[in-house]
Motif scaffolding. Structure first.
Motif, PDB file in Angstrom:
ATOM      1  N   ARG A  87       0.851  -1.191   0.000  1.00  0.00           N
ATOM      2  CA  ARG A  87       0.000   0.000   0.000  1.00  0.00           C
ATOM      3  C   ARG A  87       0.884   1.238   0.000  1.00  0.00           C
ATOM      4  N   SER A 109      -2.514  -2.436  -3.267  1.00  0.00           N
ATOM      5  CA  SER A 109      -3.412  -1.352  -2.845  1.00  0.00           C
ATOM      6  C   SER A 109      -2.753   0.001  -3.075  1.00  0.00           C
ATOM      7  N   ASN A 111      -2.393   3.673  -4.444  1.00  0.00           N
ATOM      8  CA  ASN A 111      -3.423   4.690  -4.630  1.00  0.00           C
ATOM      9  C   ASN A 111      -2.798   5.972  -5.156  1.00  0.00           C
ATOM     10  N   ASN A 132      -5.862  -2.132  -8.229  1.00  0.00           N
ATOM     11  CA  ASN A 132      -5.306  -1.202  -7.258  1.00  0.00           C
ATOM     12  C   ASN A 132      -6.342  -0.115  -7.010  1.00  0.00           C
TER      13      ASN A 132
END
Length: 250
Positions: A87, A109, A111, A132
């Motif tokens: 992430r 994940s 972003n 994602n």
């Protein structure tokens, strides 16, 4: 005497070139290492310690998990971090990996916006960042990466128009942008993608008329594979209650 001086001069020139080449090679490796460490610094969650315990200056960058180097140039050739539960945001420093051919960050994940700097990596053949949480648009610059063969951007939060420039990707074989929030007409230039074998557009908000050229091209693509692929591709373009696309065709 003249011959001795000539040989000495030739030796010194050769030695200088060797040292210069060695320094350049070291600099390039250092550039790749610095770029990847900058990428690592923006990872906010690495639950399996895939990078935190492995990506370190104490070991050669070409031995790091997910990293493959080109033997000829000793540069990072592939970055494959698929399905590592990472992430964070993707560092624009990845745009310094000038010999990168394969980029696979799918099923994590990540972003934020996908860095525009990556679209200057003209050796890229694979961009796989599906599954994602990327946001923003798909830029015209994507069409400048003429070596691309696989582009998988599905299952993110990309929104906006699909750029006309995708028609420049004549070597592209697989194009998946399904499961985003893209809207507007499907570019006519899709019919220029002469190497395309797989196309996924479903679960977006495309609208307008899909020309007969696009329909025929999708039919051709689908016939290479299976009847199922054909049905899914056509459903991508027709107004059906369980698809969010709202295209009609001529």
């Amino acid at each position: 005497m003249v011959n001795v001086l000539s040989r000495l001069l030739l030796f010194l020139i050769s030695l200088h070139c060797f040292v210069a080449c060695l320094a350049t090679n070291t600099k390039n490796i250092t550039t790749d290492q610095s770029s990847l460490l900058a990428f690592k610094s923006l990872i906010t969650s690495d639950p399996y310690d895939m990078l935190s315990n492995n990506w370190s200056t104490s070991s050669p960058v070409c031995t790091w998990v997910g990293v493959t180097c080109d033997e000829r140039h000793n540069r990072v050739h592939s970055l494959n971090l698929q399905n590592m539960s990472l992430r964070g945001i993707v560092s624009p420093n990845l745009g310094n990996l000038s010999f990168l051919v394969i980029l696979n960050l799918s099923s994590n994940s990540f972003n934020g916006q996908f860095p525009k700097e990556i679209y200057r990596l003209h050796r890229l053949k694979v961009i796989s960042i599906a599954f994602n949480e990327f946001v923003g648009g798909i830029p015209e610059a994507l069409g400048d990466l003429s070596q691309l063969q696989i582009v998988h951007l599905g299952a993110n939060n990309f929104r906006g128009f699909l750029p006309q420039s995708i028609g420049n990707l004549r070597q592209l074989k697989s194009f998946d942008i399904s499961g985003n929030m893209l809207f507007g007409p499907i570019p006519q230039t899709i019919s220029n993608m002469s190497s395309l074998e797989y196309l996924a557009l479903h679960h977006n908000y495309f609208s307008g008329n899909a020309s007969s050229d696009i329909m025929c091209h999708i039919f051709y693509i689908s016939c290479i594979h299976t009847i199922y692929d054909f049905i899914i591709s056509i459903l991508d373009l027709l107004l059906l209650p369980y698809h969010t696309n709202s295209c009609t065709y001529d």
